[in-house]
Scaffold this motif. Structure first.
Motif, PDB file in Angstrom:
ATOM      1  N   ASP A 172       0.821  -1.205   0.000  1.00 15.40           N
ATOM      2  CA  ASP A 172       0.000   0.000   0.000  1.00 15.40           C
ATOM      3  C   ASP A 172       0.860   1.262   0.000  1.00 15.40           C
ATOM      4  OD1 ASP A 172      -0.807   0.246   3.553  1.00 15.40           O
ATOM      5  OD2 ASP A 172       1.016  -0.419   2.510  1.00 15.40           O
ATOM      6  N   ARG A 173       2.207   1.070  -0.080  1.00 12.63           N
ATOM      7  CA  ARG A 173       3.071   2.240  -0.091  1.00 12.63           C
ATOM      8  C   ARG A 173       3.983   2.264  -1.318  1.00 12.63           C
ATOM      9  NH1 ARG A 173       3.279   0.246   5.154  1.00 12.63           N
ATOM     10  NH2 ARG A 173       5.272  -0.799   4.770  1.00 12.63           N
ATOM     11  N   ALA A 184      -8.216  -3.641  -5.721  1.00 10.74           N
ATOM     12  CA  ALA A 184      -8.779  -4.939  -5.349  1.00 10.74           C
ATOM     13  C   ALA A 184      -9.711  -4.798  -4.149  1.00 10.74           C
ATOM     14  CB  ALA A 184      -7.662  -5.939  -5.046  1.00 10.74           C
ATOM     15  N   VAL A 185      -9.270  -4.038  -3.149  1.00  7.26           N
ATOM     16  CA  VAL A 185     -10.111  -3.806  -1.968  1.00  7.26           C
ATOM     17  C   VAL A 185     -11.406  -3.109  -2.379  1.00  7.26           C
ATOM     18  CG1 VAL A 185     -10.312  -2.531   0.197  1.00  7.26           C
ATOM     19  CG2 VAL A 185      -8.193  -3.753  -0.339  1.00  7.26           C
ATOM     20  N   ALA A 186     -11.289  -2.087  -3.198  1.00  6.92           N
ATOM     21  CA  ALA A 186     -12.473  -1.337  -3.644  1.00  6.92           C
ATOM     22  C   ALA A 186     -13.430  -2.238  -4.419  1.00  6.92           C
ATOM     23  CB  ALA A 186     -12.041  -0.155  -4.509  1.00  6.92           C
ATOM     24  N   GLU A 207     -23.684  -0.100  10.190  1.00  5.13           N
ATOM     25  CA  GLU A 207     -22.299   0.362  10.271  1.00  5.13           C
ATOM     26  C   GLU A 207     -21.344  -0.802  10.546  1.00  5.13           C
ATOM     27  OE1 GLU A 207     -22.504   3.298  13.296  1.00  5.13           O
ATOM     28  OE2 GLU A 207     -23.380   4.839  12.003  1.00  5.13           O
ATOM     29  N   THR A 208     -21.806  -1.755  11.350  1.00  9.71           N
ATOM     30  CA  THR A 208     -20.967  -2.919  11.642  1.00  9.71           C
ATOM     31  C   THR A 208     -20.780  -3.774  10.398  1.00  9.71           C
ATOM     32  OG1 THR A 208     -21.750  -2.935  13.935  1.00  9.71           O
ATOM     33  CG2 THR A 208     -20.703  -4.940  13.133  1.00  9.71           C
ATOM     34  N   PHE A 209     -21.847  -3.959   9.624  1.00 11.34           N
ATOM     35  CA  PHE A 209     -21.729  -4.689   8.354  1.00 11.34           C
ATOM     36  C   PHE A 209     -20.694  -4.009   7.457  1.00 11.34           C
ATOM     37  CE2 PHE A 209     -26.253  -6.254   8.979  1.00 11.34           C
ATOM     38  CZ  PHE A 209     -25.881  -7.571   9.195  1.00 11.34           C
ATOM     39  N   HIS A 210     -20.746  -2.677   7.395  1.00 13.93           N
ATOM     40  CA  HIS A 210     -19.815  -1.935   6.552  1.00 13.93           C
ATOM     41  C   HIS A 210     -18.374  -2.160   7.001  1.00 13.93           C
ATOM     42  CE1 HIS A 210     -18.027   1.315   4.234  1.00 13.93           C
ATOM     43  NE2 HIS A 210     -17.449   1.730   5.350  1.00 13.93           N
ATOM     44  N   SER A 211     -18.128  -2.057   8.304  1.00 14.30           N
ATOM     45  CA  SER A 211     -16.772  -2.245   8.818  1.00 14.30           C
ATOM     46  C   SER A 211     -16.292  -3.670   8.566  1.00 14.30           C
ATOM     47  CB  SER A 211     -16.733  -1.940  10.318  1.00 14.30           C
ATOM     48  OG  SER A 211     -17.038  -0.580  10.565  1.00 14.30           O
ATOM     49  N   ALA A 212     -17.172  -4.649   8.783  1.00 19.99           N
ATOM     50  CA  ALA A 212     -16.797  -6.046   8.568  1.00 19.99           C
ATOM     51  C   ALA A 212     -16.465  -6.295   7.099  1.00 19.99           C
ATOM     52  CB  ALA A 212     -17.925  -6.967   9.014  1.00 19.99           C
ATOM     53  N   THR A 213     -17.230  -5.679   6.212  1.00 15.86           N
ATOM     54  CA  THR A 213     -16.975  -5.842   4.783  1.00 15.86           C
ATOM     55  C   THR A 213     -15.632  -5.241   4.401  1.00 15.86           C
ATOM     56  OG1 THR A 213     -19.327  -5.869   4.210  1.00 15.86           O
ATOM     57  CG2 THR A 213     -17.795  -5.220   2.472  1.00 15.86           C
ATOM     58  N   THR A 214     -15.299  -4.100   4.987  1.00 17.44           N
ATOM     59  CA  THR A 214     -14.020  -3.456   4.706  1.00 17.44           C
ATOM     60  C   THR A 214     -12.854  -4.338   5.130  1.00 17.44           C
ATOM     61  OG1 THR A 214     -14.981  -1.241   4.961  1.00 17.44           O
ATOM     62  CG2 THR A 214     -12.578  -1.431   5.161  1.00 17.44           C
ATOM     63  N   VAL A 215     -12.922  -4.880   6.353  1.00 17.67           N
ATOM     64  CA  VAL A 215     -11.854  -5.750   6.843  1.00 17.67           C
ATOM     65  C   VAL A 215     -11.760  -7.010   5.987  1.00 17.67           C
ATOM     66  CG1 VAL A 215     -11.006  -7.103   8.792  1.00 17.67           C
ATOM     67  CG2 VAL A 215     -12.050  -4.880   9.200  1.00 17.67           C
ATOM     68  N   ALA A 216     -12.912  -7.597   5.649  1.00 20.65           N
ATOM     69  CA  ALA A 216     -12.919  -8.813   4.828  1.00 20.65           C
ATOM     70  C   ALA A 216     -12.283  -8.552   3.460  1.00 20.65           C
ATOM     71  CB  ALA A 216     -14.346  -9.329   4.656  1.00 20.65           C
ATOM     72  N   ALA A 217     -12.561  -7.385   2.887  1.00 25.10           N
ATOM     73  CA  ALA A 217     -11.982  -7.034   1.582  1.00 25.10           C
ATOM     74  C   ALA A 217     -10.468  -6.905   1.673  1.00 25.10           C
ATOM     75  CB  ALA A 217     -12.593  -5.730   1.077  1.00 25.10           C
ATOM     76  N   ARG A 220      -8.961 -10.469   2.021  1.00 26.07           N
ATOM     77  CA  ARG A 220      -8.942 -11.205   0.752  1.00 26.07           C
ATOM     78  C   ARG A 220      -7.824 -10.691  -0.157  1.00 26.07           C
ATOM     79  NH1 ARG A 220     -14.789 -11.880  -1.884  1.00 26.07           N
ATOM     80  NH2 ARG A 220     -13.485 -13.105  -3.318  1.00 26.07           N
ATOM     81  N   THR A 221      -7.653  -9.385  -0.156  1.00 27.05           N
ATOM     82  CA  THR A 221      -6.592  -8.801  -0.977  1.00 27.05           C
ATOM     83  C   THR A 221      -5.221  -9.188  -0.446  1.00 27.05           C
ATOM     84  OG1 THR A 221      -8.023  -6.924  -1.510  1.00 27.05           O
ATOM     85  CG2 THR A 221      -5.663  -6.638  -1.894  1.00 27.05           C
ATOM     86  N   ALA A 222      -5.069  -9.177   0.872  1.00 25.03           N
ATOM     87  CA  ALA A 222      -3.789  -9.557   1.477  1.00 25.03           C
ATOM     88  C   ALA A 222      -3.451 -11.008   1.171  1.00 25.03           C
ATOM     89  CB  ALA A 222      -3.845  -9.334   2.991  1.00 25.03           C
ATOM     90  N   GLU A 223      -4.458 -11.886   1.250  1.00 31.26           N
ATOM     91  CA  GLU A 223      -4.230 -13.298   0.960  1.00 31.26           C
ATOM     92  C   GLU A 223      -3.809 -13.490  -0.492  1.00 31.26           C
ATOM     93  OE1 GLU A 223      -7.991 -14.835   2.035  1.00 31.26           O
ATOM     94  OE2 GLU A 223      -7.434 -15.244   4.120  1.00 31.26           O
ATOM     95  N   ALA A 224      -4.489 -12.782  -1.395  1.00 27.74           N
ATOM     96  CA  ALA A 224      -4.170 -12.917  -2.824  1.00 27.74           C
ATOM     97  C   ALA A 224      -2.790 -12.357  -3.136  1.00 27.74           C
ATOM     98  CB  ALA A 224      -5.233 -12.202  -3.662  1.00 27.74           C
ATOM     99  N   SER A 225      -2.444 -11.216  -2.544  1.00 27.48           N
ATOM    100  CA  SER A 225      -1.160 -10.585  -2.831  1.00 27.48           C
ATOM    101  C   SER A 225      -0.008 -11.381  -2.252  1.00 27.48           C
ATOM    102  CB  SER A 225      -1.128  -9.162  -2.276  1.00 27.48           C
ATOM    103  OG  SER A 225      -1.189  -9.179  -0.857  1.00 27.48           O
ATOM    104  N   ASP A 226      -0.313 -12.214  -1.243  1.00 26.59           N
ATOM    105  CA  ASP A 226       0.738 -12.995  -0.587  1.00 26.59           C
ATOM    106  C   ASP A 226       1.048 -14.292  -1.327  1.00 26.59           C
ATOM    107  OD1 ASP A 226       2.533 -13.286   1.648  1.00 26.59           O
ATOM    108  OD2 ASP A 226       1.268 -14.942   2.300  1.00 26.59           O
TER     109      ASP A 226
END
Length: 291
Positions: A172-173, A184-186, A207-217, A220-226
């Motif tokens: 991310d940097r 990918a996150v977006a 709001e909790t659904f939104h936060s959970a979706t953000t973390v899940a995204a 998933r991106t971290a797993e794929a990039s790894d």
């Protein structure tokens, strides 16, 4: 979760059957509903074993009516080693764990806090455009499980957002890699946003659904990039442990938000457990987008 929320709204008379069907169509254009065994077919009125005529979303709604008043809807998100409230050793537990989700239809015994003859639904993707709902005997022990508290789950998610972002490492940097990760996150968040919440969903749950979706995204991106990236055994172990912990935080938050939202949508007040002090239901003139 979509079926639980919209079914709760429909059972209270706040949503039309078409609204439930439209919400489910975002997951797959074709839905089938069948029973896993003959006794369950008798209880639910669903097709068994192979007959799928008239076994679409309308059959699901008909089943809810058939099971009677006083149903309590509980989403479960079991994983290997942590099946949560699901009864161990049952066909329902095995099927729900294999897919990572299920919906328990608790049939309450009037005048008690117990339930009996409960049904478990498991969604199975037969194809990209076909979602099959299989009904099982839920194997409930007769006592409803307690739901996680939304407030505590939201607090854990706030920390999880920061930690999940760190899992992307330097990507991310770093120029193009960082931009790719952000896209990918977006994209994951955008796809999740296609699934709408029914009007009247409590704001805190939304709001909790939104936060959970953000973390899940991010996860998933971290797993794929790894994938394929070289790491030491220690670094890999630490990363895997972090992913597991954060995935657990997402599951807990989704369970808490769903339990709270379903209870409010059904007009039952807050669900059992430490959920005191929840926010009032959000006012909405149209379905809200779940991000």
């Amino acid at each position: 979760m979509t079926l639980a929320l919209w079914a709760a709204s429909w059972m209270r008379g706040a949503a039309a059957p078409d609204h439930v069907i439209e919400a489910l169509a975002q997951w797959a254009p074709m839905h089938l509903a069948v029973a896993a065994a003959e006794p369950v077919a008798v209880t639910t009125g669903l097709a068994w074993p192979q007959d799928t005529v008239g076994a679409g979303p309308v059959a699901l709604l008909g089943m809810l009516r058939r099971l009677g008043d006083g149903l309590r809807l509980e989403v479960v998100l079991p994983v290997a080693g942590d099946v949560g409230a699901v009864a161990h050793g049952t066909a329902f537990a095995a099927a729900a764990t294999a897919t990572g989700e299920g919906l328990v239809l608790h049939r309450g015994i009037e005048g008690t806090g117990a339930c009996a003859g409960c049904v478990g639904l498991v969604p199975v993707h037969d194809a990209a455009d076909v979602l099959r709902w299989v009904a099982y005997d839920a194997g409930c022990r007769g006592v409803s499980s307690a739901a996680p508290a939304v407030g505590e789950s939201r607090h854990a998610l706030r920390e999880a957002v920061r930690r999940a972002t760190d899992l992307l490492g330097g990507q991310d940097r770093v120029g193009a890699a960082g931009a790719q990760a952000q896209r990918a996150v977006a994209a994951h968040i955008t796809r999740a946003g296609l699934h709408v919440l029914p009007p009247g969903t409590p704001q805190r749950a939304a709001e909790t659904f939104h936060s959970a979706t953000t973390v899940a995204a991010i996860l998933r991106t971290a797993e794929a990039s790894d994938a394929g990236s070289p790491h030491s055994a220690t670094a890999t172990s630490t990363r895997d442990a972090s992913l597991t912990e954060l995935a657990g935080a997402v599951r807990t938050a989704r369970l808490a938000a769903t339990a709270h939202a379903v209870a409010e949508l059904q007009g039952c007040g807050v669900p059992p457990a430490g959920s005191a002090g929840e926010a009032a239901p959000a006012r909405a003139s149209r379905p809200e987008r779940r991000h």
